[in-house]
Design an enzyme around this catalytic site. Structure first.
Site, short mmCIF file in Angstrom:
data_model
loop_
_atom_site.label_atom_id
_atom_site.label_comp_id
_atom_site.label_asym_id
_atom_site.label_seq_id
_atom_site.Cartn_x
_atom_site.Cartn_y
_atom_site.Cartn_z
CB ILE A 146 4.88 1.04 3.87
CG1 ILE A 146 4.21 0.43 5.11
CG2 ILE A 146 4.41 2.47 3.62
CD1 ILE A 146 2.71 0.23 4.99
CE LYS A 147 4.07 0.41 -5.01
NZ LYS A 147 3.23 0.13 -6.22
CB ILE A 148 8.50 4.91 0.51
CG1 ILE A 148 7.77 4.58 1.82
CG2 ILE A 148 9.11 6.31 0.57
CD1 ILE A 148 8.67 4.59 3.05
CB ILE A 187 -0.97 0.00 1.20
CG1 ILE A 187 -1.91 1.22 1.14
CG2 ILE A 187 -0.23 -0.06 2.53
CD1 ILE A 187 -3.04 1.18 2.15
#
Length: 361
Positions: free
Chosen positions: A138-140, A107
């Site tokens: 977690i997409k960064i 996400i």
């Protein structure tokens, strides 16, 4: 056994690049896991924009959020977090059996804050805690403003999917952010064996932009190089992974190496084989995140021909040198693609908020 099982034997995990409430409630996601051998899911703002603006699967939850006077951005994340949490539960067994490598669901942080490192790490922590599943990622984005947030997240024990990587120079920065984050996590007395990360290298968009420039140049030499840049660029990224991570002496014992992930692997040019970015990017310790259309094309094909990454460094370097030699400015291409990629996600997010707002008032 399927072609995707064969791909897994080579070393490439297949993750679905899509998620929606319909997939979850219909049992489609579970079915894809069982019958098509997918072992993970990635999402992005464009995927959620498509999911939440079609059909009526979200109507009841949107009505509840309206009664709670939720703002549009709060509502979007509430809906997305529920989907991601439920998808994590679907893939829990895969996650456990793979030792945490697969069974992952990603996400993404709000693309509008990609230049604000402090806001990005704050939201990464919030999403990690709200999803509350060990197998979430977690997409960064790998932007100048967010590189520090990647390190901070890993240092906190958060598993990270670094997205929007186009150039080797940017990938070098991502690798350093990963190494620093893992070293800090160990210094923080965290169990680094539970921390996993992938670096998402975009492929087809590279060919779209470079093919356009090659066609403008128009020489026989230039035209002969169409459709080769995306693969060569990714193969060079894999060579960098081998040299900087596989052979690293500056990582703590027990580190899970950050795997290269091939994103944007659905071909944009219909003249290219639909499995081009699958068969030519197969190799150990990698992930390929595919739209379902590409998954189906892979299942229907016999295009795999073994490991096409491990010994590709010399040939792929020559391809990129040839592309530069005919007049393509690769640095300019990668700067443009990163900016456009960020803008596309911001645009999708903004359109979703605009579509949802009238339903919340």
């Amino acid at each position: 056994m399927t072609t995707i099982d064969d791909l897994a034997k080579i070393g490439t995990s297949t993750w679905l690049d899509d998620l929606s409430r319909d997939r979850l409630e219909s049992g489609n996601l579970q079915e894809l896991l069982k019958t098509k051998s997918i072992v993970g899911v990635t999402t992005n703002p464009a995927i959620f924009a498509a999911a939440m603006t079609q059909g009526n699967a979200y109507d009841d939850d949107i009505a509840k959020l309206k009664a709670e006077r939720a703002k549009a951005d709060e509502a979007v994340y509430s809906l997305a977090i529920d989907d991601v949490r439920n998808a994590c539960d679907v893939f829990k067994e895969v996650y456990e059996q793979s030792g945490g490598k697969d069974g992952r669901v990603s996400i993404e942080v709000d693309p509008r804050i990609s230049d604000d490192g402090e806001a990005t790490i704050a939201q990464a922590r919030e999403l990690w805690n709200r999803v509350d599943r060990d197998n979430v990622m977690i997409k960064i984005p790998a932007t100048d403003g967010s590189l520090g947030a990647i390190t901070e997240a890993l240092a906190d024990g958060i598993s990270v999917n670094v997205t929007l990587i186009f150039s080797l120079e940017r990938y070098k920065q991502v690798i350093e952010a990963f190494k620093t984050g893992i070293r800090r996590a160990e210094a923080n007395d965290l169990d680094i064996s539970k921390i996993h990360s992938v670096a998402s290298f975009f492929v087809s968009r590279v060919d779209v932009e470079i093919d356009k420039r090659l066609e403008k140049i128009g020489t026989d030499e230039a035209l002969a190089l169409r459709g080769k840049a995306g693969i060569a660029n990714a193969q060079q990224a894999y060579a960098l992974y081998q040299s900087e991570l596989e052979n690293a002496s500056d990582l703590p014992e027990g580190t899970n190496l950050q795997r290269p992930l091939w994103a944007s692997t659905g071909v944009k040019n219909p003249d290219y084989a639909p499995t081009l970015y699958v068969s030519e990017l197969a190799g150990p310790n990698t992930v390929n995140t595919m739209p379902e259309k590409t998954i189906d094309a892979t299942l229907d094909s016999d295009s795999l021909h073994g490991d096409t990454l491990s010994d590709s460094a010399e040939e792929s370097a020559k391809v990129l040198e040839d592309i530069k030699a005919v007049g393509v400015d690769l640095d300019d291409v990668f700067v443009l693609l990163e900016r456009e990629g960020d803008e596309k996600f911001v645009s999708a997010w903004t359109e979703l908020l605009e579509a949802l707002t009238p339903r919340l008032v």
